[in-house]
Design an enzyme around this catalytic site. Structure first.
Site, mmCIF file in Angstrom:
data_model
loop_
_atom_site.group_PDB
_atom_site.id
_atom_site.type_symbol
_atom_site.label_atom_id
_atom_site.label_comp_id
_atom_site.label_asym_id
_atom_site.label_seq_id
_atom_site.Cartn_x
_atom_site.Cartn_y
_atom_site.Cartn_z
ATOM 1 N N ASP A 158 0.838 -1.193 0.000
ATOM 2 C CA ASP A 158 0.000 0.000 0.000
ATOM 3 C C ASP A 158 0.881 1.255 0.000
ATOM 4 O OD1 ASP A 158 -2.358 1.379 -0.010
ATOM 5 O OD2 ASP A 158 -3.185 0.398 1.760
ATOM 6 N N ASP A 221 -10.761 2.467 -2.201
ATOM 7 C CA ASP A 221 -11.180 1.209 -1.553
ATOM 8 C C ASP A 221 -12.683 0.984 -1.701
ATOM 9 O OD1 ASP A 221 -8.622 0.960 -0.651
ATOM 10 O OD2 ASP A 221 -9.113 1.140 1.479
HETATM 11 C C1 LIG Z 1 -17.924 4.293 -1.053
HETATM 12 O O1 LIG Z 1 -18.998 5.026 -0.475
HETATM 13 C C2 LIG Z 1 -18.602 5.998 0.478
HETATM 14 C C3 LIG Z 1 -19.877 6.611 1.040
HETATM 15 O O2 LIG Z 1 -20.669 7.133 0.033
HETATM 16 C C4 LIG Z 1 -17.695 7.030 -0.176
HETATM 17 O O3 LIG Z 1 -17.223 7.940 0.794
HETATM 18 C C5 LIG Z 1 -16.520 6.316 -0.827
HETATM 19 O O4 LIG Z 1 -15.727 7.257 -1.546
HETATM 20 C C6 LIG Z 1 -17.019 5.259 -1.790
HETATM 21 N N1 LIG Z 1 -15.911 4.539 -2.389
HETATM 22 C C7 LIG Z 1 -15.924 4.210 -3.669
HETATM 23 C C8 LIG Z 1 -14.780 3.389 -4.174
HETATM 24 O O5 LIG Z 1 -16.819 4.527 -4.418
#
Ligand SMILES: *[C@@H]1O[C@H](CO)[C@@H](O)[C@H](O)[C@H]1NC(C)=O
Ligand SMILES: *[C@@H]1O[C@H](CO)[C@@H](O)[C@H](O)[C@H]1NC(C)=O
Ligand SMILES: *[C@@H]1O[C@H](CO)[C@@H](O)[C@H](O)[C@H]1NC(C)=O
Length: 420
Positions: A158, A221
């Protein structure tokens, strides 16, 4: 000819020169990884079954075998962040958290190997891991040596707390890869630096990645939600022309772990993530408690035909070909090639929320499918009437809200009897 067959991977052309050639990850890696489901749970009193510990890894390793996941192809078991002690030992070596890994990592790797599985671990390029454990900065040599002595088969590196420019990251990761190579131990090398630049609008150089790494995390992620799955697919499809040429045997884009078996996805969404990850030729890394996976979700994870699409030896990436009435049509060329035409996996992914299975019609010619003898259709998740479709024919599917229909179109030859 297929229009998507122009997507020859750049690395294939210059295989030995241009790409990492350690003989590993010739199909997308399959396995299980702690992070999405088990995070950095270190309190084993509050979470006796979930804390990052040798007990967790051994239990999941047992289940990978007894529940049929290994047989289905899931091979690597990877401990993500939070396995370490907060300090290195007096020689500067990494050591695991003593209470959670009382027998050490080598013994754990031995156990995993004794089950016929491969063992993976996590470290960080910067001064600390994302969760604040010791990073590899100024310890790259000793850490690589330690991992090899523990008989690690896979490493995810990472890039938290790195504070480096893109070119310094490239240089550091390349160096790390050379050290891994020098150990003589085959170790799948997963790199994360693009995920620390792409979200801020800085494009990674995928030619460098394909030369240095077996796979790489491009983007944020994944968390336990369908919204995250669709965000990831939006980003990958928007950038597919830039990413896909570097995607192939030995070097893969990684949209992150599968959510199946957890809390956030419905049954239809579980099929959808599995189907589209298969079409993208994405690594299939589960992150779930394998003792709690419902039978119908396990059936998706172990579906032979979906896995075969993902693991097709050509390793061609999927593309988002078109979107019809909010239904995305994803395609991936696979084997067999019949009289010059590829077999094609086609996934219809619904972005609709208007509560019923929505009908969508697509002509084969609009998908670039022109095999003169037509295609034998099979529907991967549902029963189907065997039939031949020609390029002038229209495919009609009904796709559930946030669900998928996954088809395989095999070019017909004279030998194929459709009424088998
Ligand atoms: C996953 O969802 C959360 C909450 O909406 C957001 O903060 C995050 O960036 C999202 N991650 C991805 C990979 O879309
Ligand atoms: C090291 O690199 C060489 C040259 O690419 C390759 O042939 C060999 O398999 C690699 N060895 C390991 C252990 O990765
Ligand atoms: C990417 O790296 C390659 C070397 O692998 C180099 O030739 C190329 O110029 C780089 N591209 C960019 C945009 O920096």
């Amino acid at each position: 000819m297929l229009s998507i067959s122009v997507l020859i991977t750049i690395c294939l052309k210059f295989w030995t020169v241009e790409c990492l050639n350690n003989g590993l990850a010739l199909t997308p890696p399959m396995g299980w990884m702690t992070w999405e489901r088990f995070r950095c749970i270190t309190d084993c009193e509050l979470y006796p079954n979930d804390c990052i510990s040798e007990k967790l890894i051994k239990r999941q390793a047992d289940l990978m075998v007894s529940e049929g996941y290994l047989k289905a192809g899931y091979e690597y078991i990877v401990v993500d962040d939070c396995w370490m002690d907060k300090e290195r030992d007096s020689d500067g070596r990494l050591k695991p958290a003593p209470k959670r890994f009382p027998n050490g990592i080598k013994a754990l790797a031995d156990y995993v190997h004794s089950k016929g599985l491969k063992f993976g671990i996590y470290e960080n390029f910067g001064t600390y891991t994302c969760a604040g454990y010791p990073g590899m900065f100024e310890h790259v040599e000793i850490d690589v040596e330690t991992f090899a002595s523990w008989e690690v088969d896979y490493i995810k590196v990472d890039a938290c707390y790195s504070y480096k420019t893109l070119s310094a990251m490239e240089e550091g990761y390349i160096h790390l890869g050379q050290l891994l190579n020098k150990t003589g131990r085959p170790i799948v090398y997963s790199c994360s630096w693009p995920a620390y630049f792409e979200p801020f609008g800085i494009q990674a150089n995928y030619s460098v990645l394909a030369k240095a790494c077996n796979l790489w995390r491009n983007w944020d992620d994944i968390d336990d939600s369908w919204g995250n799955v669709t965000n990831i697919l939006k980003w990958f499809s928007k950038n597919q022309d830039r990413l896909n040429p570097y995607h192939g045997p030995g070097h893969w884009n990684d949209p992150d772990m599968l959510l199946l078996g957890n809390f956030g996805l419905s049954y239809d969404q579980s099929k959808a993530q599995m189907a589209i990850w298969a079409i993208m030729a994405a690594p299939l890394l589960m992150s779930t408690d394998l003792s709690t996976v419902e039978p119908r979700i396990k059936n998706i994870l172990q579906n032979k035909e979906v896995i075969a699409i993902n693991q097709d030896s050509l390793g061609m990436p999927g593309v988002l070909k078109m979107t019809v009435k909010k239904i995305d049509v994803w395609m991936k060329p696979i084997l067999p090639i019949v009289e010059g035409s590829h077999t094609i996996a086609v996934g219809f992914l619904s972005n609709r929320i208007d509560g019923y299975p929505y009908k969508v019609d697509v002509r084969l010619s609009d998908l670039g499918l022109h095999h003169p003898r037509g295609y034998v259709l099979s529907n991967i998740f549902d029963t189907f009437e065997p039939n031949i479709y020609y390029s002038v024919d229209t495919l009609t599917v009904k796709v559930n809200p946030s669900g998928v229909v996954l088809l395989k179109l095999t070019p017909a030859s004279e030998e194929i009897d459709v009424y088998y």
